[in-house]
Design a protein around this motif. Structure first.
Motif, PDB file in Angstrom:
ATOM      1  N   GLU A  64      31.819  48.317  40.359  1.00 16.93           N
ATOM      2  CA  GLU A  64      33.310  49.573  40.896  1.00 16.93           C
ATOM      3  C   GLU A  64      34.882  48.763  39.525  1.00 16.93           C
ATOM      4  O   GLU A  64      34.861  47.713  39.796  1.00 16.93           O
ATOM      5  N   THR A  65      35.298  49.419  39.601  1.00 11.75           N
ATOM      6  CA  THR A  65      36.526  50.013  39.464  1.00 11.75           C
ATOM      7  C   THR A  65      37.675  48.975  40.267  1.00 11.75           C
ATOM      8  O   THR A  65      37.809  49.128  40.806  1.00 11.75           O
ATOM      9  N   VAL A  66      38.170  47.851  39.088  1.00 15.46           N
ATOM     10  CA  VAL A  66      39.116  47.158  40.087  1.00 15.46           C
ATOM     11  C   VAL A  66      40.746  47.419  39.599  1.00 15.46           C
ATOM     12  O   VAL A  66      41.062  47.609  38.497  1.00 15.46           O
ATOM     13  N   SER A  67      41.514  48.342  40.626  1.00 10.77           N
ATOM     14  CA  SER A  67      43.338  48.764  40.592  1.00 10.77           C
ATOM     15  C   SER A  67      43.663  47.899  40.715  1.00 10.77           C
ATOM     16  O   SER A  67      44.816  48.066  39.952  1.00 10.77           O
ATOM     17  N   ARG A  68      43.762  46.564  41.287  1.00 10.05           N
ATOM     18  CA  ARG A  68      44.512  45.841  41.578  1.00 10.05           C
ATOM     19  C   ARG A  68      44.516  44.168  41.415  1.00 10.05           C
ATOM     20  O   ARG A  68      42.563  44.165  41.381  1.00 10.05           O
ATOM     21  N   PHE A  69      45.159  43.150  41.104  1.00  7.96           N
ATOM     22  CA  PHE A  69      44.640  42.133  40.806  1.00  7.96           C
ATOM     23  C   PHE A  69      43.709  41.078  41.781  1.00  7.96           C
ATOM     24  O   PHE A  69      42.985  40.213  42.146  1.00  7.96           O
ATOM     25  N   ALA A  70      44.679  41.424  43.421  1.00  5.98           N
ATOM     26  CA  ALA A  70      44.157  41.065  44.063  1.00  5.98           C
ATOM     27  C   ALA A  70      42.692  41.742  45.119  1.00  5.98           C
ATOM     28  O   ALA A  70      42.459  40.741  45.590  1.00  5.98           O
ATOM     29  N   GLU A  71      42.145  42.422  44.490  1.00  4.18           N
ATOM     30  CA  GLU A  71      40.592  42.487  44.609  1.00  4.18           C
ATOM     31  C   GLU A  71      39.655  42.677  43.551  1.00  4.18           C
ATOM     32  O   GLU A  71      38.605  42.109  44.372  1.00  4.18           O
ATOM     33  N   PHE A  72      40.135  41.492  42.251  1.00  2.81           N
ATOM     34  CA  PHE A  72      39.082  41.044  42.075  1.00  2.81           C
ATOM     35  C   PHE A  72      39.225  39.394  42.145  1.00  2.81           C
ATOM     36  O   PHE A  72      38.511  38.615  41.874  1.00  2.81           O
ATOM     37  N   LEU A  73      40.387  38.985  42.427  1.00  7.20           N
ATOM     38  CA  LEU A  73      40.626  38.099  42.591  1.00  7.20           C
ATOM     39  C   LEU A  73      41.551  37.339  44.092  1.00  7.20           C
ATOM     40  O   LEU A  73      42.998  37.594  43.518  1.00  7.20           O
ATOM     41  N   PRO A  74      41.329  37.043  45.178  1.00  3.29           N
ATOM     42  CA  PRO A  74      42.033  37.962  46.774  1.00  3.29           C
ATOM     43  C   PRO A  74      43.685  36.244  47.006  1.00  3.29           C
ATOM     44  O   PRO A  74      42.794  35.472  46.198  1.00  3.29           O
ATOM     45  N   GLU A  75      43.979  36.575  47.170  1.00  3.28           N
ATOM     46  CA  GLU A  75      45.001  35.114  47.556  1.00  3.28           C
ATOM     47  C   GLU A  75      44.918  34.024  47.684  1.00  3.28           C
ATOM     48  O   GLU A  75      45.308  33.438  47.408  1.00  3.28           O
ATOM     49  N   GLU A  76      43.715  34.309  48.723  1.00  2.00           N
ATOM     50  CA  GLU A  76      44.254  32.931  49.436  1.00  2.00           C
ATOM     51  C   GLU A  76      43.081  31.881  47.639  1.00  2.00           C
ATOM     52  O   GLU A  76      42.840  30.763  48.025  1.00  2.00           O
TER      53      GLU A  76
END
Length: 81
Positions: A64-76
């Protein structure tokens, strides 16, 4: 670099042509041709292509395309020691 890779490695051309035949909106080589990927307009189309390509000797994945960094690497995960 794509024309040279396709000429020298017919299996890469076969993969590219297979994705095109399955109605991918676009098909490209990644880097020096170590991966070939197709872009589909819906996940359903991608999964149908995946099902057809599983009969090959290739490693096949649906992503799936990741459009935001947070989708790839969650803040936690950023706070991980």
């Amino acid at each position: 670099m794509e024309p040279y890779v396709l000429e020298r490695f017919p299996v890469v051309k076969q993969a590219r042509d297979a994705l095109s035949a399955l109605d991918a909106e676009g098909v490209l080589l990644s880097g020096s041709g170590s991966a070939v990927f197709g872009v589909f307009t819906s996940r359903e189309q991608a999964e149908q292509a995946f099902a057809r390509l599983q009969a090959t000797d290739w490693d096949v994945f649906v992503t799936e395309t990741v459009s935001r960094f947070a989708e790839f690497l969650p803040e936690e995960m950023l706070d991980y020691p």
